[in-house]
Design a protein around this motif. Sequence first.
Motif, PDB file in Angstrom:
ATOM      1  N   ILE A 480      41.288  36.053  41.412  1.00  0.00           N
ATOM      2  CA  ILE A 480      42.174  37.196  40.509  1.00  0.00           C
ATOM      3  C   ILE A 480      42.521  36.726  39.179  1.00  0.00           C
ATOM      4  O   ILE A 480      42.930  35.205  38.901  1.00  0.00           O
ATOM      5  N   SER A 481      42.305  37.334  37.984  1.00  0.00           N
ATOM      6  CA  SER A 481      42.649  37.036  36.910  1.00  0.00           C
ATOM      7  C   SER A 481      41.874  35.849  36.182  1.00  0.00           C
ATOM      8  O   SER A 481      42.207  35.315  35.382  1.00  0.00           O
ATOM      9  N   SER A 482      40.769  35.600  36.755  1.00  0.00           N
ATOM     10  CA  SER A 482      39.960  34.349  36.234  1.00  0.00           C
ATOM     11  C   SER A 482      38.698  34.832  35.670  1.00  0.00           C
ATOM     12  O   SER A 482      38.025  35.834  36.096  1.00  0.00           O
ATOM     13  N   GLU A 483      38.214  34.222  34.541  1.00  0.00           N
ATOM     14  CA  GLU A 483      37.114  34.393  33.773  1.00  0.00           C
ATOM     15  C   GLU A 483      36.314  33.210  33.737  1.00  0.00           C
ATOM     16  O   GLU A 483      35.153  33.370  33.028  1.00  0.00           O
ATOM     17  N   GLU A 484      36.498  32.304  34.448  1.00  0.00           N
ATOM     18  CA  GLU A 484      35.792  30.772  34.013  1.00  0.00           C
ATOM     19  C   GLU A 484      34.477  30.839  35.191  1.00  0.00           C
ATOM     20  O   GLU A 484      34.794  31.243  36.410  1.00  0.00           O
ATOM     21  N   ILE A 485      33.427  30.360  34.540  1.00  0.00           N
ATOM     22  CA  ILE A 485      32.201  29.966  35.128  1.00  0.00           C
ATOM     23  C   ILE A 485      32.188  28.689  36.109  1.00  0.00           C
ATOM     24  O   ILE A 485      32.562  27.722  35.356  1.00  0.00           O
ATOM     25  N   ASN A 527      47.128  46.332  34.640  1.00  0.00           N
ATOM     26  CA  ASN A 527      46.777  47.684  33.810  1.00  0.00           C
ATOM     27  C   ASN A 527      45.503  47.638  33.444  1.00  0.00           C
ATOM     28  O   ASN A 527      44.643  46.669  33.241  1.00  0.00           O
ATOM     29  N   ILE A 528      45.084  48.764  33.302  1.00  0.00           N
ATOM     30  CA  ILE A 528      43.590  49.119  32.630  1.00  0.00           C
ATOM     31  C   ILE A 528      43.078  48.449  31.661  1.00  0.00           C
ATOM     32  O   ILE A 528      41.708  47.985  31.523  1.00  0.00           O
ATOM     33  N   GLU A 529      43.881  48.425  30.279  1.00  0.00           N
ATOM     34  CA  GLU A 529      43.336  47.440  28.989  1.00  0.00           C
ATOM     35  C   GLU A 529      43.002  46.227  29.546  1.00  0.00           C
ATOM     36  O   GLU A 529      42.042  45.791  29.066  1.00  0.00           O
ATOM     37  N   THR A 530      43.993  45.494  30.448  1.00  0.00           N
ATOM     38  CA  THR A 530      43.858  44.112  30.677  1.00  0.00           C
ATOM     39  C   THR A 530      42.559  43.872  31.386  1.00  0.00           C
ATOM     40  O   THR A 530      41.732  42.972  31.049  1.00  0.00           O
ATOM     41  N   ASN A 531      42.414  45.008  32.460  1.00  0.00           N
ATOM     42  CA  ASN A 531      41.177  44.919  33.175  1.00  0.00           C
ATOM     43  C   ASN A 531      40.024  45.043  32.581  1.00  0.00           C
ATOM     44  O   ASN A 531      38.796  44.226  32.786  1.00  0.00           O
ATOM     45  N   GLY A 562      35.046  47.540  33.290  1.00  0.00           N
ATOM     46  CA  GLY A 562      36.394  47.791  33.629  1.00  0.00           C
ATOM     47  C   GLY A 562      36.746  47.824  35.020  1.00  0.00           C
ATOM     48  O   GLY A 562      36.115  47.010  35.926  1.00  0.00           O
ATOM     49  N   GLN A 563      37.638  48.594  35.372  1.00  0.00           N
ATOM     50  CA  GLN A 563      38.164  48.677  36.943  1.00  0.00           C
ATOM     51  C   GLN A 563      37.097  49.578  37.928  1.00  0.00           C
ATOM     52  O   GLN A 563      36.536  50.621  37.306  1.00  0.00           O
ATOM     53  N   ILE A 564      36.962  49.061  38.884  1.00  0.00           N
ATOM     54  CA  ILE A 564      36.200  49.822  40.000  1.00  0.00           C
ATOM     55  C   ILE A 564      37.172  50.254  40.926  1.00  0.00           C
ATOM     56  O   ILE A 564      37.542  49.400  41.704  1.00  0.00           O
ATOM     57  N   ASP A 565      37.319  51.403  41.043  1.00  0.00           N
ATOM     58  CA  ASP A 565      38.288  52.126  41.994  1.00  0.00           C
ATOM     59  C   ASP A 565      37.715  52.567  43.458  1.00  0.00           C
ATOM     60  O   ASP A 565      38.454  53.393  44.008  1.00  0.00           O
ATOM     61  N   ILE A 566      36.571  52.095  43.661  1.00  0.00           N
ATOM     62  CA  ILE A 566      35.984  52.508  44.982  1.00  0.00           C
ATOM     63  C   ILE A 566      36.661  51.971  45.888  1.00  0.00           C
ATOM     64  O   ILE A 566      36.960  50.978  46.033  1.00  0.00           O
ATOM     65  N   LYS A 567      36.995  52.703  46.938  1.00  0.00           N
ATOM     66  CA  LYS A 567      38.250  52.376  48.064  1.00  0.00           C
ATOM     67  C   LYS A 567      37.434  51.081  48.983  1.00  0.00           C
ATOM     68  O   LYS A 567      38.277  50.189  49.105  1.00  0.00           O
TER      69      LYS A 567
END
Length: 585
Positions: A480-485, A527-531, A562-567
């Motif tokens: 969650i909230s990570s972008e590190e490889i 929020n969407i912009e951050t995602n 961006g966001q993937i909202d598939i349930k």
Amino acid sequence: MQKSTSTEQVESQQQLEQLRTLILGEDHQLITHTVKQQARGVVSDVLTEALHDREKKDGSINKVIQPLVENAVEHSVNHHSDRLISSLYPLMGSLIRKSVAAFLADFMEKTNQLLENSLTIKGLKWRFSAWRAGVSFSQYIASQTFVYRVEHVFLIHHETGLLLNSVSLDNHDNSNADIISSMLSAINDFIGDSFSQSPEGMKQQLQTVTTDNFTLLLKPGPNAIIVAAVTGNPPQKVSEHLQITIEALHTLYANELIQFDGDNSTFDNADSLLRDCLLAEEKNIHPKSKKTPWFAWVAVIAILAFIAFRISVWHSLEQLKLQLSELEQQPGIIIQKINIINNDSVEINILRDPDAITVDNWLASKDLHFSQLILNERFYLSLDQKLLIIKAEKVVSQFPNVTSQWKNKVLTLSGTITPTAFKQLSSQLSRVGIVNNKNLDLTPLNIEISSNSNNSEQLNQKVFNGLIGKISTIQLNFPISSEEITPEMHNSLNQLYQQFIFLNQLADRLNVNIGLVIMGSSDNSGNIETNNLLSLKRAENTASALHALGLPKEKMFPTGLGQIDIKEVKNTSRKVMFNVIYVSK
């Protein structure tokens, strides 16, 4: 006439008293004051001679001054130890040497006596006799070794029967309940018997009482009684010494004995007088022959030999551990623990690379042998350069058309290889720690694609489509909230890089251009912009990692989904996915 004479005498006496008062003052104050002023000088002139004469007369000065000196020394030790140490320092060396020498001599003599009395036929007989007599072995030895020996001395208050002070030969705690209670019980009975009234009104005094273990000598005084517990047959001089001591105690502690109120701390300084009564006389069995303490010497030599043996064993153990620690200098071996068992068996816990030298082979090369070797071994992957060279030679030797060369710790492969073989080669090198763009260069290696067969284009197209499918199945999952490889992701990216290299060579054969679409995504938390920004950053970081492996930037197209909202997947959509696009040239 007689009455007149009597009156004159009375008047003369009164006049004389008045004259004395005028000259000497009220209650002789003038002469008393004068004497006090001159007393210090008068006493100082005769003090030394007076002390000498009194000590020569009855020896009481030493008995009075000794407790005072002992108390003064004790106070100095407790409150001015630094000054006392500085004063005694020049004597300490010689005192310590003498003390050690005396201790060793006494130790050897006592050890010899103990061994002689314990390990000989005579000693066994003495033990049996002591058991039959119901006394301790030490008491029986004393009875056989000494003509007599005063073991304990007690000072008892006559009126109350309370213990004022006591000393013992072995310096045991005088408050020992068994000894004190038994002695007091006996002494109280003896006091009742000793001072009971006879029919004629005279006191009967008991001087000697024999018990199972001791002969009790009693010397009564007006206010105190001294009692000595003696083993053996005490001579008359012991009784005389007790009489002198009780008289001296009554002289020095007359007021304290008369005014005794139950506090016996006043009589603590009487130790020196009581200890003078601890007399003893050894039996002179062999007056002309001096016995050599052979048993003591044998015991000392045995102890020294044991100490030397233990030191030798310790030294050999340390040398053995030092030799075994050299095993860790071998590449691919880490020693965790070494235990030496009985200087012969060895337990060793190590981490070892499968291609490193075995422990048995290393021990044989060092000519080290053990009756038992307990080896607890776990394998791990070592990146030691020497082992990497060995591992690379084993892998490359399986591919005859490939040659290898190390330069600056980087393995360069050259030659010709099929796509399938290339995949196997890269996979095997990666498993041993040789990874492209780190310590592996695959640029000179030519991947041969078959073009002689009639269906070669169909085969190449089939392989091409299969590689595209494999690349599309690779995904990178992010926290969650990570972008590190992460390092785990690097393994997947290295696999993707190798597959894309194959794909690019097939594309040249099929006359098509290819590109890699890198798609980052996020879940629906936040929020969407951050995602949107986070998903793009994940794709860009992945592209940077692939470029570091050698993939050209112009071949990669990072984008953020961006966001993937598939349930079903919204909670696991924090990832990067790949897709290959291609167009004909």
